[in-house]
Scaffold this motif. Structure first.
Motif, mmCIF file in Angstrom:
data_model
loop_
_atom_site.group_PDB
_atom_site.id
_atom_site.type_symbol
_atom_site.label_atom_id
_atom_site.label_comp_id
_atom_site.label_asym_id
_atom_site.label_seq_id
_atom_site.Cartn_x
_atom_site.Cartn_y
_atom_site.Cartn_z
ATOM 1 N N VAL A 110 0.818 -1.212 0.000
ATOM 2 C CA VAL A 110 0.000 0.000 0.000
ATOM 3 C C VAL A 110 0.855 1.267 0.000
ATOM 4 O O VAL A 110 0.502 2.275 -0.602
ATOM 5 C CB VAL A 110 -0.929 0.006 1.242
ATOM 6 C CG1 VAL A 110 -1.645 1.348 1.386
ATOM 7 C CG2 VAL A 110 -1.938 -1.130 1.158
ATOM 8 N N PHE A 111 2.002 1.222 0.680
ATOM 9 C CA PHE A 111 2.730 2.461 0.964
ATOM 10 C C PHE A 111 3.936 2.654 0.040
ATOM 11 O O PHE A 111 4.690 1.711 -0.215
ATOM 12 C CB PHE A 111 3.186 2.473 2.430
ATOM 13 C CG PHE A 111 2.017 2.400 3.383
ATOM 14 C CD1 PHE A 111 1.325 3.555 3.736
ATOM 15 C CD2 PHE A 111 1.579 1.175 3.888
ATOM 16 C CE1 PHE A 111 0.234 3.489 4.585
ATOM 17 C CE2 PHE A 111 0.487 1.104 4.743
ATOM 18 C CZ PHE A 111 -0.194 2.261 5.088
ATOM 19 N N ALA A 112 4.086 3.901 -0.437
ATOM 20 C CA ALA A 112 5.191 4.219 -1.339
ATOM 21 C C ALA A 112 6.290 4.991 -0.622
ATOM 22 O O ALA A 112 7.450 4.947 -1.033
ATOM 23 C CB ALA A 112 4.683 5.024 -2.521
ATOM 24 N N ALA A 113 5.921 5.727 0.423
ATOM 25 C CA ALA A 113 6.915 6.521 1.160
ATOM 26 C C ALA A 113 6.363 6.884 2.530
ATOM 27 O O ALA A 113 5.148 6.868 2.747
ATOM 28 C CB ALA A 113 7.258 7.788 0.378
ATOM 29 N N LEU A 114 7.287 7.184 3.445
ATOM 30 C CA LEU A 114 6.891 7.598 4.792
ATOM 31 C C LEU A 114 7.499 8.963 5.106
ATOM 32 O O LEU A 114 8.678 9.192 4.822
ATOM 33 C CB LEU A 114 7.384 6.590 5.842
ATOM 34 C CG LEU A 114 6.887 5.141 5.753
ATOM 35 C CD1 LEU A 114 7.597 4.287 6.827
ATOM 36 C CD2 LEU A 114 5.386 5.061 5.936
ATOM 37 N N VAL A 115 6.670 9.845 5.672
ATOM 38 C CA VAL A 115 7.189 11.107 6.206
ATOM 39 C C VAL A 115 6.917 11.079 7.710
ATOM 40 O O VAL A 115 5.756 11.021 8.132
ATOM 41 C CB VAL A 115 6.505 12.321 5.547
ATOM 42 C CG1 VAL A 115 6.990 13.608 6.209
ATOM 43 C CG2 VAL A 115 6.782 12.339 4.051
ATOM 44 N N LEU A 116 7.983 11.062 8.499
ATOM 45 C CA LEU A 116 7.842 10.894 9.949
ATOM 46 C C LEU A 116 8.197 12.215 10.642
ATOM 47 O O LEU A 116 9.347 12.651 10.599
ATOM 48 C CB LEU A 116 8.751 9.766 10.443
ATOM 49 C CG LEU A 116 8.684 8.449 9.638
ATOM 50 C CD1 LEU A 116 9.637 7.411 10.238
ATOM 51 C CD2 LEU A 116 7.262 7.897 9.577
ATOM 52 N N VAL A 117 7.216 12.848 11.248
ATOM 53 C CA VAL A 117 7.429 14.144 11.892
ATOM 54 C C VAL A 117 7.527 13.943 13.408
ATOM 55 O O VAL A 117 6.567 13.535 14.051
ATOM 56 C CB VAL A 117 6.284 15.123 11.560
ATOM 57 C CG1 VAL A 117 6.560 16.487 12.180
ATOM 58 C CG2 VAL A 117 6.095 15.238 10.055
ATOM 59 N N GLY A 118 8.707 14.191 13.946
ATOM 60 C CA GLY A 118 8.924 14.017 15.391
ATOM 61 C C GLY A 118 8.743 12.586 15.850
ATOM 62 O O GLY A 118 8.076 12.343 16.857
ATOM 63 N N PRO A 119 9.352 11.619 15.125
ATOM 64 C CA PRO A 119 9.146 10.210 15.508
ATOM 65 C C PRO A 119 9.966 9.833 16.738
ATOM 66 O O PRO A 119 10.998 10.455 17.012
ATOM 67 C CB PRO A 119 9.667 9.436 14.292
ATOM 68 C CG PRO A 119 10.766 10.312 13.755
ATOM 69 C CD PRO A 119 10.302 11.736 13.991
ATOM 70 N N SER A 120 9.482 8.841 17.480
ATOM 71 C CA SER A 120 10.291 8.231 18.532
ATOM 72 C C SER A 120 9.907 6.761 18.638
ATOM 73 O O SER A 120 8.748 6.442 18.858
ATOM 74 C CB SER A 120 10.073 8.915 19.875
ATOM 75 O OG SER A 120 10.744 8.166 20.884
ATOM 76 N N PRO A 121 10.888 5.864 18.463
ATOM 77 C CA PRO A 121 10.575 4.435 18.543
ATOM 78 C C PRO A 121 10.487 3.959 19.987
ATOM 79 O O PRO A 121 9.993 2.876 20.258
ATOM 80 C CB PRO A 121 11.749 3.775 17.827
ATOM 81 C CG PRO A 121 12.886 4.716 18.058
ATOM 82 C CD PRO A 121 12.298 6.103 18.136
ATOM 83 N N ARG A 122 10.997 4.765 20.914
ATOM 84 C CA ARG A 122 10.918 4.418 22.327
ATOM 85 C C ARG A 122 11.166 5.673 23.152
ATOM 86 O O ARG A 122 12.176 6.352 22.965
ATOM 87 C CB ARG A 122 11.945 3.341 22.685
ATOM 88 C CG ARG A 122 11.863 2.920 24.145
ATOM 89 C CD ARG A 122 12.898 1.859 24.475
ATOM 90 N NE ARG A 122 13.104 1.761 25.904
ATOM 91 C CZ ARG A 122 12.515 0.859 26.691
ATOM 92 N NH1 ARG A 122 11.704 -0.036 26.179
ATOM 93 N NH2 ARG A 122 12.757 0.838 27.982
ATOM 94 N N TYR A 123 10.233 5.987 24.036
ATOM 95 C CA TYR A 123 10.318 7.240 24.782
ATOM 96 C C TYR A 123 11.131 7.096 26.064
ATOM 97 O O TYR A 123 11.626 8.070 26.614
ATOM 98 C CB TYR A 123 8.907 7.748 25.111
ATOM 99 C CG TYR A 123 8.125 8.121 23.861
ATOM 100 C CD1 TYR A 123 8.187 9.412 23.352
ATOM 101 C CD2 TYR A 123 7.372 7.181 23.179
ATOM 102 C CE1 TYR A 123 7.501 9.758 22.196
ATOM 103 C CE2 TYR A 123 6.679 7.514 22.026
ATOM 104 C CZ TYR A 123 6.754 8.804 21.538
ATOM 105 O OH TYR A 123 6.080 9.130 20.394
ATOM 106 N N ILE A 124 11.228 5.867 26.557
ATOM 107 C CA ILE A 124 11.891 5.655 27.842
ATOM 108 C C ILE A 124 13.352 5.262 27.624
ATOM 109 O O ILE A 124 13.660 4.439 26.759
ATOM 110 C CB ILE A 124 11.142 4.561 28.650
ATOM 111 C CG1 ILE A 124 9.700 5.016 28.897
ATOM 112 C CG2 ILE A 124 11.842 4.277 29.957
ATOM 113 C CD1 ILE A 124 8.855 3.999 29.606
ATOM 114 N N ASN A 125 14.231 5.872 28.419
ATOM 115 C CA ASN A 125 15.658 5.558 28.332
ATOM 116 C C ASN A 125 15.891 4.070 28.555
ATOM 117 O O ASN A 125 15.177 3.422 29.317
ATOM 118 C CB ASN A 125 16.445 6.343 29.385
ATOM 119 C CG ASN A 125 16.282 7.843 29.206
ATOM 120 O OD1 ASN A 125 16.144 8.321 28.076
ATOM 121 N ND2 ASN A 125 16.280 8.567 30.312
ATOM 122 N N ASP A 126 16.898 3.566 27.888
ATOM 123 C CA ASP A 126 17.198 2.140 28.004
ATOM 124 C C ASP A 126 18.719 2.021 27.960
ATOM 125 O O ASP A 126 19.410 2.988 27.648
ATOM 126 C CB ASP A 126 16.542 1.404 26.828
ATOM 127 C CG ASP A 126 16.489 -0.095 27.052
ATOM 128 O OD1 ASP A 126 16.777 -0.545 28.180
ATOM 129 O OD2 ASP A 126 16.153 -0.818 26.099
#
Lengths: 266, 393
Positions: A110-126
């Motif tokens: 379905v998807f041709a491209a992604l525009v990610l505005v202010g993404p975060s894959p994980r908010y908590i420190n690790d």
């Protein structure tokens, strides 16, 4: 319930044009794109929607389905399927950036491209990873949430946000924007801020633009750089904007970054 | 318009108040920030409350920097978007971290001022000390959570209790098929007043009881439990359903004047050709006898409610249930099901029972029709139970 009612889908712009699907993040609704989306209506088919529990979405809330971001990603895929959208450029703000990544992995055709505005894959420190928050901060945020949703259930709640001094915004917007059922808001907050999608990033296989505010305390620079480094072939655009919502505070910058990305043939 | 003398008195008073003091000593904190939140002006009240001096704030910090981590997330996901889209926010609950690290609960109103081109120019923020209010709100929130928790607990308890009042599965009786259904009123989160029981006395000798106690909830559960266990213990020595109802009547009368019920009571005994059935009714709809090729008919004689009258009158009838013949018992939740003032009634019940079907299908059909009639929101409990003499052993 059809998907248009379920997610308050607004389908505008150039009929037959390339699809731009805008997704809002935690807290508000599709009005987060009101300074950006209209710009593309002459050149693209512009599709906006509200996540379950937000804005004008009528979709019934299912605590189990929406316990993780997967349920939200399923909704995005459902919108694309039912509207028969293809070659979609997904534009996701905040948590919807990761929802878009998950939707793309679920339905790559379905998807041709992604525009990610202010993404975060994980908010908590690790271990060795800086997300920007500790677990205690998230609990603190949940407390702030419930404190601000105190009056929600009472009959006068919608009147609280009334803005008699700016009638041009319309009563509906002033009453619903950034307001949601407190239970749903809390569950969405948990699904958002306790998520970990770092392992999904290397699997992204479409051109991706990562947009990062110069100064964003929800998704700090280090996180934007992490995302851009983890998604193969992605490009990072650092905006000269402050705060987590450049789509509202610096819409021209966001539009410019998107147009540059599109001009590169993405 | 105020009267001229009042107006001049006000102006007089205002002249006596220094405009700078109006700002600096206002009974609220007052901040002006650039659109990105950097503090450019702050009043004395705010600095007194927070312990900061102007040099630490002006040009140095944004409002969001003074918040708790949770408040920062709330600011970025709610307050800032609302300010940029709606132009103002009101009564936002936040906590300001003061110079010595303490948390000051505040309520915040803010307005975004835009320039002639619509460009954001300055944000004006009024900050109200909400320490007392927040403490009270926390107590309210806690009470709300406790109330929700006890409600969840009560519903769970009701469901667990309900399960103890209805046999989990119909028993397997050689030569006698049994099917039953139970549907509590409403959303099914309260203990209902209908119940049934099927239990063995000896080989080929069983008691079947279906009843309806007055009321709902815990009180109904107490009566149901009492009735069920009394019936079980009496049935061991009392072969006659009529005599059993008399003894149950005495037990209920001596326990509490408000505890009464209606009951359909059957004693079934296997014989060579099928089953000998003795029935007695305590104010309960009579069982329906279903014979292949014949219309349904009632079986037995009416009797009084159990636990309400002294003396009471009950009668007893005996019949033979041949192979393929069935008895159908039900509570008044069936005929008295309502839709817009109209009753489901006996007629519809008899129609639903007319066409031949397997026993489970028959029960499902009646339950479906009664529920559909009430648009799936039954206002009374529904209990159904059917017996059919079968060929094999």
């Amino acid at each position: 319930m059809n998907v248009t009612r379920a997610h308050n889908v607004v389908d505008a712009g150039l009929p037959g044009g390339r699809v731009l699907l805008f997704a809002h993040g935690f807290g508000c609704d599709q009005n987060m794109w009101r300074y950006v989306a209209p710009h593309f209506e002459s050149s693209h088919r512009v599709v906006l929607f509200d996540h379950v529990g937000a804005g004008g979405a009528q979709a019934p809330y299912d605590a189990e389905r929406y316990a993780s971001l997967e349920g939200y990603a399923d909704d995005v895929v459902r919108i694309c399927t039912e509207l028969d959208l293809h070659d979609v450029v997904f534009v996701g703000h905040s948590v919807s950036a990761m929802i878009g990544v998950l939707a793309h992995l679920r339905a790559p055709e379905v998807f041709a491209a992604l525009v990610l505005v202010g993404p975060s894959p994980r908010y908590i420190n690790d271990d060795g990873y800086t997300g920007g928050f500790d677990r205690a901060d998230i609990d603190d945020m949940l407390a702030a949430l419930s404190s601000n949703y105190l009056g929600w259930s009472s009959a006068i709640a919608p009147a609280i946000m009334g803005t008699p001094d700016s009638p041009e915004l319309g009563a509906e917007l002033t009453q619903s924007f950034c307001r949601a059922d407190p239970d749903i808001a809390e569950r969405f907050a948990r699904a958002t801020f306790l998520s970990d999608n770092r392992a999904d990033l290397p699997l992204v296989s479409v051109p991706t633009l990562v947009m990062q505010s110069r100064d964003d305390m929800i998704a700090p620079m280090a996180v934007g750089q992490y995302v851009a480094a983890a998604i193969p072939g992605s490009s990072l655009a650092v905006l000269d904007s402050s705060g987590h919502c450049p789509n509202l505070s610096a819409p021209d910058e966001v539009i410019r970054a998107m147009e540059t990305f599109f001009a590169e043939g993405r | 318009m105020a009267a001229p003398d009042a107006t001049s008195a006000f102006q007089q008073a205002l002249l006596g108040d220094d405009p700078a003091a109006l700002y600096e000593k206002a009974p609220c904190g007052y901040l002006s920030t650039t659109p990105d939140g950097t503090i450019v002006k702050v009043n004395e009240t705010f600095m007194t409350w927070t312990g900061f001096v102007a040099e630490e704030l002006v040009g140095q910090r944004r409002l969001v920097d003074l918040l708790t981590p949770g408040g920062r997330i709330y600011h970025e996901t709610h307050l800032a978007p609302m300010l940029l889209v709606l132009g103002q926010v009101k009564e936002i609950a936040l906590e300001v971290v003061t110079a010595d690290g303490a948390r000051l609960p505040v309520l915040v109103n803010a307005v975004l001022d835009r320039g002639p081109e619509g460009e954001p120019r300055v944000v004006r923020v009024a900050v109200f000390d909400a320490t007392e209010r927040r403490r009270y709100e926390q107590e309210l929130l806690l009470a709300k959570r406790q109330a929700e928790e006890s409600e969840r607990h009560a519903v769970q308890l009701a469901k667990a209790l309900q399960q103890t009042l209805i046999p989990p599965t119909s028993p397997t009786i050689p030569g006698l098929e049994v099917a039953a259904a139970y549907r509590p009123a409403g959303a099914g989160d309260e203990v209902g007043g209908d119940f049934y029981d099927v239990f063995q006395i000896a080989e080929g000798d069983w008691t079947v009881v279906l009843g309806d106690v007055c009321g709902k909830g815990v009180e109904a559960a107490v009566v149901t439990s009492l009735v069920r266990h009394t019936v079980r213990s009496l049935a061991v020595t009392e072969r006659s359903p009529r005599d059993l109802l008399h003894k149950l009547n005495s037990v209920l009368l001596s326990s509490d004047p408000d505890r009464f019920c209606t009951l359909g009571m059957l004693r079934v005994h296997r014989d060579e050709e099928g089953w000998e059935v003795t029935a007695s009714s305590g104010g309960h709809p009579l069982p329906l006898l279903l014979r292949p090729g014949a219309p349904p008919e009632t079986f037995g004689e009416p009797g009084m409610i159990v636990g309400a009258f002294d003396p009471a009158h009950f009668s007893e009838s005996t019949m033979h249930l041949g192979r393929g013949e069935s008895l159908f018992l039900y509570t008044d939740g069936v005929p008295e099901a309502r839709r817009d003032g109209e009753l489901f009634g006996e007629e519809r019940l008899l129609e639903a029972l007319a066409a031949p079907a397997t026993l489970p299908d028959l029960i499902d059909r009646v339950l479906d029709q009664v529920l559909e009639f009430q648009r799936h929101h039954p206002r009374d409990d529904i209990a159904l139970l059917a017996l059919r003499a079968s060929g094999s052993s």
